[in-house]
Design a protein around this motif. Structure first.
Motif, PDB file in Angstrom:
ATOM      1  N   ARG A  52       0.832  -1.199   0.000  1.00  0.00           N
ATOM      2  CA  ARG A  52       0.000   0.000   0.000  1.00  0.00           C
ATOM      3  C   ARG A  52       0.874   1.258   0.000  1.00  0.00           C
ATOM      4  N   GLU A  59       2.349   1.749  -3.459  1.00  0.00           N
ATOM      5  CA  GLU A  59       1.278   2.216  -4.338  1.00  0.00           C
ATOM      6  C   GLU A  59       0.992   3.696  -4.088  1.00  0.00           C
ATOM      7  N   ASN A  60       0.940   4.090  -2.810  1.00  0.00           N
ATOM      8  CA  ASN A  60       0.689   5.505  -2.475  1.00  0.00           C
ATOM      9  C   ASN A  60       1.795   6.406  -3.015  1.00  0.00           C
ATOM     10  N   HIS A  75       1.256   6.931  -6.706  1.00  0.00           N
ATOM     11  CA  HIS A  75       0.150   7.875  -6.912  1.00  0.00           C
ATOM     12  C   HIS A  75       0.633   9.306  -6.650  1.00  0.00           C
ATOM     13  N   LEU A 124       3.058  -5.228  -9.008  1.00  0.00           N
ATOM     14  CA  LEU A 124       2.464  -3.918  -8.705  1.00  0.00           C
ATOM     15  C   LEU A 124       2.720  -2.881  -9.792  1.00  0.00           C
ATOM     16  N   MET A 140      -0.151  -0.850 -11.954  1.00  0.00           N
ATOM     17  CA  MET A 140      -0.244   0.604 -11.797  1.00  0.00           C
ATOM     18  C   MET A 140       0.064   1.368 -13.075  1.00  0.00           C
TER      19      MET A 140
END
Length: 258
Positions: free
Chosen positions: A195, A198-199, A202, A237, A241
């Protein structure tokens, strides 16, 4: 000096270029001076511990005398005592919570007539560069994102219960621009780790060509010099993404950050 002294106007230019971040090779080529001459005067400049502005205010005669005196006194007993202290200091700095200021306090207690904190930091920086050379790495925009957890955990307080909980501090950094993302998470377990990665992507608004971890257990199940076993969720991942436009956007973003 023993040999014919280099024109002081050129020495001023050497020190000005060096203070502005130019390399010794650039200075040598630009001013048509030997690399040894450039290195010598830069070393003397660092030993003096004076700013270029102060140096530049001196006349040519004063400057020549200053450098002549520095060559004779470049390693004074006072400076030698300080340099002998640095190896001990470096071992102390590896301990959690130990800072340069704290080691200076210990030094000045042992040597009350020693260097004050500004000169202490200055001489340590010179010494550290000499004994711990740093390799320069060139990075391409959008190429790599480096990830790791900070060594020392942080803590938060639950507003309702007042309970103090330890949290992990995740950090991601883009190699070219040094643009950084950081967040606190409850653990380094796979779910929290994925997570956080991923953050970060982003936040950077793009996916890098590669993600580099420092052998984190969350990312690497089995370490190996040649073929480490990567956590499957982490491995796919970037694919999940990364629409086709993500890498070009990140490259453009990093170039603008330069």
């Amino acid at each position: 000096m023993a040999n014919k002294t280099t024109d002081m106007s050129k020495i001023r230019k050497v020190l000005k270029f060096y203070s502005n971040g130019k390399s010794k090779l650039f200075i040598s080529n630009y001013l048509s001076l030997s690399r040894n001459t450039v290195k010598k005067y830069i070393s003397l400049f660092e030993v003096l511990g004076l700013s270029f502005e102060i140096i530049n205010e001196k006349t040519d005669g004063e400057l020549e005398l200053l450098f002549s005196h520095t060559i004779e006194e470049s390693v004074s007993p006072k400076l030698q005592t300080l340099q002998d202290y640095f190896p001990v200091m470096e071992r102390e700095l590896k301990k959690v919570g130990v800072t340069i200021y704290r080691t200076w306090e210990q030094y000045i207690t042992l040597h009350p007539d020693g260097f004050q904190i500004t000169q202490f930091r200055h001489h340590y920086k010179i010494w550290a560069k000499r004994v711990n050379p740093v390799m320069h790495m060139n990075h391409k925009a959008g190429d790599k994102m480096y990830i790791d957890y900070a060594g020392k955990t942080l803590s938060i307080i639950d507003k309702k219960s007042g309970e103090i909980k330890n949290v992990q501090f995740f950090v991601a950094i883009l190699g070219a621009s040094q643009y950084t993302y950081a967040e606190a998470s409850m653990s380094q377990q796979k779910e929290d780790f994925v997570r956080s990665v991923e953050n970060a992507m982003h936040y950077f608004q793009g996916v890098p060509a590669a993600i580099v971890s420092d052998n984190l257990k969350s990312a690497v199940i089995k370490s190996s010099r040649f073929e480490p076993t990567i956590n499957e969720t982490f491995a796919i991942l970037p694919i999940i993404m990364a629409p086709p436009f993500y890498l070009p956007e990140l490259i453009s973003r990093e170039i603008n950050l330069w």
